[in-house]
Design an enzyme around this catalytic site. Structure first.
Site, PDB file in Angstrom:
ATOM      1  CG  ASN A  16     -12.550   2.469  -9.081  1.00 26.93           C
ATOM      2  OD1 ASN A  16     -11.612   2.272  -9.849  1.00 26.93           O
ATOM      3  ND2 ASN A  16     -12.949   3.681  -8.766  1.00 26.93           N
ATOM      4  CE  LYS A  25      -0.143  -3.068 -11.128  1.00 27.31           C
ATOM      5  NZ  LYS A  25      -1.004  -3.995 -10.385  1.00 27.31           N
ATOM      6  N   PRO A  26      -2.962  -4.143 -14.662  1.00 31.78           N
ATOM      7  CG  PRO A  26      -3.962  -6.260 -14.826  1.00 31.78           C
ATOM      8  CD  PRO A  26      -2.712  -5.490 -15.206  1.00 31.78           C
ATOM      9  CB  SER A  72      -3.138  -7.452  -7.462  1.00 33.04           C
ATOM     10  OG  SER A  72      -1.877  -6.970  -7.820  1.00 33.04           O
ATOM     11  CD  GLU A 119      -7.867  11.685 -14.794  1.00 28.26           C
ATOM     12  OE1 GLU A 119      -8.516  12.174 -13.853  1.00 28.26           O
ATOM     13  OE2 GLU A 119      -7.665  12.300 -15.853  1.00 28.26           O
ATOM     14  CB  CYS A 172     -12.641   8.761  -8.967  1.00 30.83           C
ATOM     15  SG  CYS A 172     -13.232   8.704 -10.658  1.00 30.83           S
ATOM     16  CD  GLU A 200     -11.431   8.714  -3.124  1.00 28.67           C
ATOM     17  OE1 GLU A 200     -10.326   8.156  -3.006  1.00 28.67           O
ATOM     18  OE2 GLU A 200     -11.977   8.957  -4.212  1.00 28.67           O
TER      19      GLU A 200
HETATM   20  P1  NDP Z   1      -4.198   2.232  -5.814  1.00 29.82           P
HETATM   21  O1  NDP Z   1      -3.450   3.501  -5.949  1.00 29.82           O
HETATM   22  O2  NDP Z   1      -3.986   1.410  -4.621  1.00 29.82           O
HETATM   23  O3  NDP Z   1      -3.882   1.260  -7.054  1.00 29.82           O
HETATM   24  C1  NDP Z   1      -4.046   1.669  -8.393  1.00 29.82           C
HETATM   25  C2  NDP Z   1      -3.122   0.858  -9.281  1.00 29.82           C
HETATM   26  O4  NDP Z   1      -1.768   1.198  -8.954  1.00 29.82           O
HETATM   27  C3  NDP Z   1      -3.227  -0.660  -9.099  1.00 29.82           C
HETATM   28  O5  NDP Z   1      -3.027  -1.293 -10.342  1.00 29.82           O
HETATM   29  C4  NDP Z   1      -2.063  -0.948  -8.145  1.00 29.82           C
HETATM   30  O6  NDP Z   1      -1.589  -2.270  -8.233  1.00 29.82           O
HETATM   31  C5  NDP Z   1      -1.029   0.017  -8.692  1.00 29.82           C
HETATM   32  N1  NDP Z   1       0.055   0.316  -7.767  1.00 29.82           N
HETATM   33  C6  NDP Z   1       0.061   0.233  -6.415  1.00 29.82           C
HETATM   34  N2  NDP Z   1       1.280   0.578  -5.922  1.00 29.82           N
HETATM   35  C7  NDP Z   1       2.054   0.882  -6.991  1.00 29.82           C
HETATM   36  C8  NDP Z   1       3.408   1.292  -7.150  1.00 29.82           C
HETATM   37  N3  NDP Z   1       4.241   1.453  -6.119  1.00 29.82           N
HETATM   38  N4  NDP Z   1       3.889   1.526  -8.384  1.00 29.82           N
HETATM   39  C9  NDP Z   1       3.078   1.377  -9.456  1.00 29.82           C
HETATM   40  N5  NDP Z   1       1.794   0.964  -9.382  1.00 29.82           N
HETATM   41  C10 NDP Z   1       1.278   0.721  -8.165  1.00 29.82           C
HETATM   42  O7  NDP Z   1      -5.714   2.624  -6.023  1.00 29.82           O
HETATM   43  P2  NDP Z   1      -7.002   1.689  -5.898  1.00 29.82           P
HETATM   44  O8  NDP Z   1      -6.815   0.494  -6.765  1.00 29.82           O
HETATM   45  O9  NDP Z   1      -7.321   1.526  -4.478  1.00 29.82           O
HETATM   46  O10 NDP Z   1      -8.096   2.592  -6.640  1.00 29.82           O
HETATM   47  C11 NDP Z   1      -8.991   3.405  -5.978  1.00 29.82           C
HETATM   48  C12 NDP Z   1      -8.578   4.857  -6.109  1.00 29.82           C
HETATM   49  O11 NDP Z   1      -8.622   5.242  -7.483  1.00 29.82           O
HETATM   50  C13 NDP Z   1      -9.496   5.807  -5.387  1.00 29.82           C
HETATM   51  O12 NDP Z   1      -8.772   6.743  -4.659  1.00 29.82           O
HETATM   52  C14 NDP Z   1     -10.230   6.512  -6.522  1.00 29.82           C
HETATM   53  O13 NDP Z   1     -10.715   7.773  -6.207  1.00 29.82           O
HETATM   54  C15 NDP Z   1      -9.214   6.533  -7.584  1.00 29.82           C
HETATM   55  N6  NDP Z   1      -9.844   6.706  -8.886  1.00 29.82           N
HETATM   56  C16 NDP Z   1      -9.675   7.892  -9.566  1.00 29.82           C
HETATM   57  C17 NDP Z   1     -10.339   8.122 -10.743  1.00 29.82           C
HETATM   58  C18 NDP Z   1     -10.161   9.398 -11.509  1.00 29.82           C
HETATM   59  O14 NDP Z   1     -10.465   9.394 -12.703  1.00 29.82           O
HETATM   60  N7  NDP Z   1      -9.698  10.476 -10.905  1.00 29.82           N
HETATM   61  C19 NDP Z   1     -11.247   7.130 -11.322  1.00 29.82           C
HETATM   62  C20 NDP Z   1     -11.369   5.938 -10.510  1.00 29.82           C
HETATM   63  C21 NDP Z   1     -10.667   5.746  -9.347  1.00 29.82           C
HETATM   64  P3  NDP Z   1      -2.052  -3.392  -7.147  1.00 29.82           P
HETATM   65  O15 NDP Z   1      -3.502  -3.610  -7.352  1.00 29.82           O
HETATM   66  O16 NDP Z   1      -1.229  -4.556  -7.527  1.00 29.82           O
HETATM   67  O17 NDP Z   1      -1.729  -2.826  -5.785  1.00 29.82           O
END
Ligand code: NDP
Length: 478
Positions: free
Chosen positions: A148, A171-172, A174, A246, A280, A381
């Protein structure tokens, strides 16, 4: 095709495979990024182990200079980076520019703290002994970033981690690896010791998972969903890794009947619809005092209706598409559930119509009234442009309802009574409260949620502590 960066050099994956990155507004392929593997993480770890002694031994002022130089490079490349960010993420170009400036500001903030890293000295522990408190880098850190705000949320980890002398493997997400790769490249060009900063692209289930598991990676900075965050914590526990989490939020906004309504309406609109609601700390529940309810709702509906929905590359667009088909489907399901339980759609509640919208994941700004508290959109959320609005009689009711959530990230309060506002800020269970202010993040203030919204802090000088070990030394006279 974009490449990962390992040992300061562009790198393809050992898998030989690629992931397509698509534009959420058009469905077109923007570029491809390597589909990294567990072996690629191992390569990045080996590079970090090699680079760490040199990078961590540099005076912190020197590391600060590298961050300063990176800031200049980011500003120089702002236009190119912002376009790339809009294409892969979907946000309007003006928001992409803001995100890049926020990223640069965060790096600059930590560069400015370079000479303020300090430990402690206790002159007389007892007769003949004094104590020292040393601050040292943790070692190799993993930075796992969502889609996001792919750039600024990466910066929240890189700024403090690199300044403190750690090596970092990014790790960004995907679906948004491209701008992160370019930004890591600029940091490397600015002078980070080759190998002390790598970016490995690839699925969370393999690349992310290996970052969590690898014993040489001692700290995980994670931003993402609460469900993934719990998993991160569980896996990291096996190696007693430090974690900063976070996670999700469901921020309440309370508007009392003595508030400046026009300012509050603006803040509600920006707070809910910025980044198409995929933030978030977006405002996800709005509590209005009865006396101002009708006027406020009318003004907010008028404002939200004027938001121009479309491809973020068009200059007058204010609301881009949702990031993926899955994100849009989730919003549609949450809105349908609210309506099924008696909620009323005031505006929006559907996709925009017309050829311009056929290929992207667009959804109209949506305001809902009379939604019961057990509806999914209140309990979960809501990560898109839909906002349930509630009527409250007085402060105690507003605070009680605001706190009825598993989340506790941010909150905002609008009233001209400053004493009452501070009273409310003390009672709302969240890591951050804005009083008569839009939800703006400041690098100077620590940010992080309570309850299921996270663990630890980013931003502020506090974040530096989350990237350093504290060691005590007792010195006897010998
Ligand atoms: P995800 O948890 O799906 O993914 C976040 C990251 O984690 C991605 O890089 C993802 O990789 C990776 N990931 C997924 N599965 C694993 C695993 N098993 N082991 C290690 N890494 C993994 O979140 P979203 O990308 O959907 O992000 C949105 C969420 O982030 C919302 O809930 C939002 O509220 C929260 N957020 C929180 C913030 C805060 O400061 N509190 C700020 C901004 C967002 P891949 O893309 O390859 O799946």
């Amino acid at each position: 095709m974009a490449k990962m960066i390992i040992s300061g050099e562009p790198a393809e994956s050992t898998s030989g495979q690629w992931m397509e990155v698509r534009n959420p507004a058009t469905g077109e392929v923007v570029d491809k990024a390597p589909k990294g593997t567990v072996e690629d993480v191992h390569r990045a770890v080996a590079a970090a182990q090699k680079a760490l002694p040199e990078w961590s031994a540099l005076p912190s002022a020197r590391r600060g200079e590298v961050l300063h130089k990176a800031v200049h490079l980011i500003h120089e490349h702002e236009n190119e980076l912002a376009k790339l960010l809009t294409q892969e993420q979907g946000k309007p170009l003006r928001e992409a520019v803001l995100e890049l400036r926020r990223f640069a500001h965060t790096l600059e903030h930590y560069a400015g703290l370079a000479k303020n890293i300090r430990g402690g000295h206790i002159p007389q522990l007892d007769e003949g002994r004094y104590g020292l408190i040393l601050k040292r880098p943790i070692g190799i850190c993993g930075a796992i970033v969502p889609w996001n705000f792919p750039v600024s949320l990466m910066g929240n980890k890189l700024g403090p981690a690199l300044l403190a002398g750690n090596a970092v493997i990014v790790k960004p997400a995907s679906t948004t690896p491209l701008t992160d790769i370019r930004c890591v490249d600029l940091l490397c060009q600015a002078g980070v010791t080759p190998g002390a900063l790598s970016i490995v692209t690839g699925p969370g289930a393999t690349v992310g998972e290996e970052i969590l598991r690898h014993p040489a990676i001692r700290k995980i900075g994670f931003t993402g969903e609460t469900r993934t965050g719990k998993h991160v914590m569980e896996v990291a526990a096996q190696e007693i890794k430090r974690v900063t989490l976070e996670l999700g939020g469901s921020d309440p906004m309370i508007v009392a009947d003595d508030a400046d309504l026009d300012q509050a309406v603006s803040a509600a609109s920006v707070g809910r619809f910025f980044n198409c609601g995929q933030a978030c700390l977006a405002i996800k529940r709005l509590y209005l005092f009865e006396r101002i309810y009708d006027e406020f709702v009318q003004k907010l509906c008028d404002k939200a209706k004027r938001l121009n929905v479309g491809n973020g590359m068009e200059p007058d667009v204010r609301l881009g598409p949702l990031h993926t088909a899955g994100q849009r489907q989730e919003i549609e399901e949450q809105v349908a559930d609210a309506v099924k339980r008696g909620g009323k759609v005031l505006i929006g509640g559907k996709r925009p119509e017309g050829v311009d919208y056929e290929k992207g994941f667009f959804y109209l700004p949506t305001l809902l009234a009379d939604v019961p508290e057990d509806a999914r959109i209140v309990q979960e959320e809501c990560f898109g442009p839909a906002l349930p609005i509630f009527k409250v009689k007085e402060w105690d009711e507003a605070i009680a309802k605001a706190n009825r959530s598993i989340y506790g990230l941010g909150s905002s309060v609008w009233t001209r009574d400053q004493g009452r506002a501070l009273w409310a800020a003390e009672r709302i269970e969240s890591g951050y409260t804005w009083i008569n202010s839009a939800q703006i993040i400041y690098d100077e203030l620590p940010f992080g949620g309570v309850k299921w919204s996270g663990l630890g802090k980013e931003h502020g000088s506090e974040a530096l502590d989350y990237y350093m070990e504290t060691k005590s030394v007792v010195v006897g006279s010998g």
